[in-house]
Design a protein around this motif. Structure first.
Motif, PDB file in Angstrom:
ATOM      1  N   ALA A 141       0.824  -1.206   0.000  1.00 42.49           N
ATOM      2  CA  ALA A 141       0.000   0.000   0.000  1.00 42.49           C
ATOM      3  C   ALA A 141       0.860   1.259   0.000  1.00 42.49           C
ATOM      4  O   ALA A 141       2.003   1.247   0.454  1.00 42.49           O
ATOM      5  N   ASP A 142       0.308   2.349  -0.519  1.00 43.17           N
ATOM      6  CA  ASP A 142       1.015   3.630  -0.490  1.00 43.17           C
ATOM      7  C   ASP A 142       1.148   4.161   0.928  1.00 43.17           C
ATOM      8  O   ASP A 142       2.155   4.779   1.287  1.00 43.17           O
ATOM      9  N   MET A 143       0.112   3.948   1.717  1.00 39.97           N
ATOM     10  CA  MET A 143       0.098   4.376   3.118  1.00 39.97           C
ATOM     11  C   MET A 143      -0.590   3.296   3.935  1.00 39.97           C
ATOM     12  O   MET A 143      -1.423   2.549   3.417  1.00 39.97           O
ATOM     13  N   VAL A 144      -0.264   3.225   5.220  1.00 37.71           N
ATOM     14  CA  VAL A 144      -0.917   2.277   6.121  1.00 37.71           C
ATOM     15  C   VAL A 144      -1.369   3.024   7.363  1.00 37.71           C
ATOM     16  O   VAL A 144      -0.619   3.823   7.932  1.00 37.71           O
ATOM     17  N   ILE A 145      -2.606   2.780   7.777  1.00 44.21           N
ATOM     18  CA  ILE A 145      -3.123   3.382   9.004  1.00 44.21           C
ATOM     19  C   ILE A 145      -3.508   2.290   9.992  1.00 44.21           C
ATOM     20  O   ILE A 145      -3.850   1.171   9.603  1.00 44.21           O
ATOM     21  N   ASN A 146      -3.422   2.625  11.268  1.00 41.53           N
ATOM     22  CA  ASN A 146      -3.806   1.699  12.324  1.00 41.53           C
ATOM     23  C   ASN A 146      -5.175   2.034  12.906  1.00 41.53           C
ATOM     24  O   ASN A 146      -5.772   1.201  13.588  1.00 41.53           O
ATOM     25  N   HIS A 147      -5.639   3.246  12.622  1.00 38.80           N
ATOM     26  CA  HIS A 147      -6.954   3.697  13.091  1.00 38.80           C
ATOM     27  C   HIS A 147      -7.538   4.621  12.019  1.00 38.80           C
ATOM     28  O   HIS A 147      -6.808   5.415  11.410  1.00 38.80           O
ATOM     29  N   LEU A 148      -8.836   4.545  11.811  1.00 41.02           N
ATOM     30  CA  LEU A 148      -9.469   5.369  10.781  1.00 41.02           C
ATOM     31  C   LEU A 148      -9.284   6.858  11.024  1.00 41.02           C
ATOM     32  O   LEU A 148      -9.225   7.645  10.075  1.00 41.02           O
ATOM     33  N   VAL A 149      -9.180   7.251  12.281  1.00 42.72           N
ATOM     34  CA  VAL A 149      -9.057   8.678  12.597  1.00 42.72           C
ATOM     35  C   VAL A 149      -7.791   9.273  11.983  1.00 42.72           C
ATOM     36  O   VAL A 149      -7.710  10.498  11.771  1.00 42.72           O
ATOM     37  N   GLU A 150      -6.808   8.431  11.646  1.00 46.45           N
ATOM     38  CA  GLU A 150      -5.579   8.919  11.015  1.00 46.45           C
ATOM     39  C   GLU A 150      -5.856   9.526   9.642  1.00 46.45           C
ATOM     40  O   GLU A 150      -5.044  10.306   9.126  1.00 46.45           O
ATOM     41  N   LEU A 151      -6.992   9.184   9.044  1.00 48.47           N
ATOM     42  CA  LEU A 151      -7.339   9.769   7.743  1.00 48.47           C
ATOM     43  C   LEU A 151      -7.432  11.288   7.825  1.00 48.47           C
ATOM     44  O   LEU A 151      -7.178  11.991   6.846  1.00 48.47           O
ATOM     45  N   GLN A 152      -7.786  11.796   8.983  1.00 50.27           N
ATOM     46  CA  GLN A 152      -7.924  13.243   9.137  1.00 50.27           C
ATOM     47  C   GLN A 152      -6.585  13.958   8.996  1.00 50.27           C
ATOM     48  O   GLN A 152      -6.538  15.093   8.529  1.00 50.27           O
ATOM     49  N   THR A 153      -5.507  13.287   9.366  1.00 48.80           N
ATOM     50  CA  THR A 153      -4.192  13.922   9.306  1.00 48.80           C
ATOM     51  C   THR A 153      -3.509  13.716   7.953  1.00 48.80           C
ATOM     52  O   THR A 153      -2.666  14.520   7.549  1.00 48.80           O
TER      53      THR A 153
END
Length: 219
Positions: free
Chosen positions: A200-212
């Protein structure tokens, strides 16, 4: 510039594991009752293949059964899933609605592209009022190829999407983004696999990281 985010459902927005085991157990209890199964419920095998279209699920879990039995099992499983959703036994991942509200406030269009069946997706969207934020929900049933990349392509064409990302936990989501010129955001959630997320281009551990990371999605 406006953004479009296309979300997977199972293992990304919806905590499928909360209803998966009980629905699968119900289904295999049914199969036992009609003498079509005589072993333990293959929950671990299902978890391994989580995210593939349901016809492929039953080919894997019921390799020695006829297509007729697989179709009957699929229908029964769908009934159990929907009933468990409507009974409130499932759950969204933390902050889904808060993140959706943030995205809408920041001029983002939200779509869902799932390997789940249409009626199943409708049950989730309805129970959790996701239509308040989601422009449209798409099921793999709408695509003859049963290919997530083709499903995402159909969304892009319908809405003229030129900028955005696919957010999901499995390789099919990552590939759907890459093959359609979108950013791939991998979700390191329950069913994710490290070797898939590495692509993946980016990986998040929590959906709230989408805001940043939202400002970084423009290419």
């Amino acid at each position: 510039m406006s953004q479009s985010l296309i979300f997977d459902m199972d293992g990304t927005l919806f905590q499928t594991d909360k209803i998966l085991e009980i629905s699968l157990e119900d289904t295999f209890n049914y199969l036992r009752s009609v003498d079509k199964w005589d072993s333990v419920t293959p929950i671990d095998k299902y978890r391994e293949i989580m995210g593939v279209p349901l016809p492929k699920v039953w080919e894997t879990l019921l390799p020695n059964h006829s297509n007729e039995v697989r179709e009957q099992t699929d229908a029964y499983f769908l009934e159990r899933l929907i009933e468990n959703i409507r009974n409130g036994k499932g759950a969204l991942y933390p902050n889904v609605k808060e993140v959706f509200s943030y995205l809408k406030e920041n001029n983002c269009s939200i779509y869902i592209a799932s390997n789940g069946l249409t009626e199943y997706l409708k049950a989730i969207v309805s129970y959790y009022d996701l239509d308040n934020w989601v422009t449209e929900t798409f099921s793999i049933q709408q695509i003859e190829s049963l290919n997530k990349s083709d499903l995402v392509q159909s969304i892009i064409k319908k809405f003229g999407i030129t900028n955005g990302a696919v957010v999901g936990d499995r390789l099919s989501d990552i590939n759907a983004a890459k093959e359609n010129g979108l950013v791939s955001i991998g979700c390191n959630f329950d069913f994710a696999q490290e070797d898939e997320l590495s692509q993946a281009d980016m990986v998040i551990n929590h959906l709230v990281e989408l805001q940043t990371i939202l400002p970084r999605l423009s290419r």
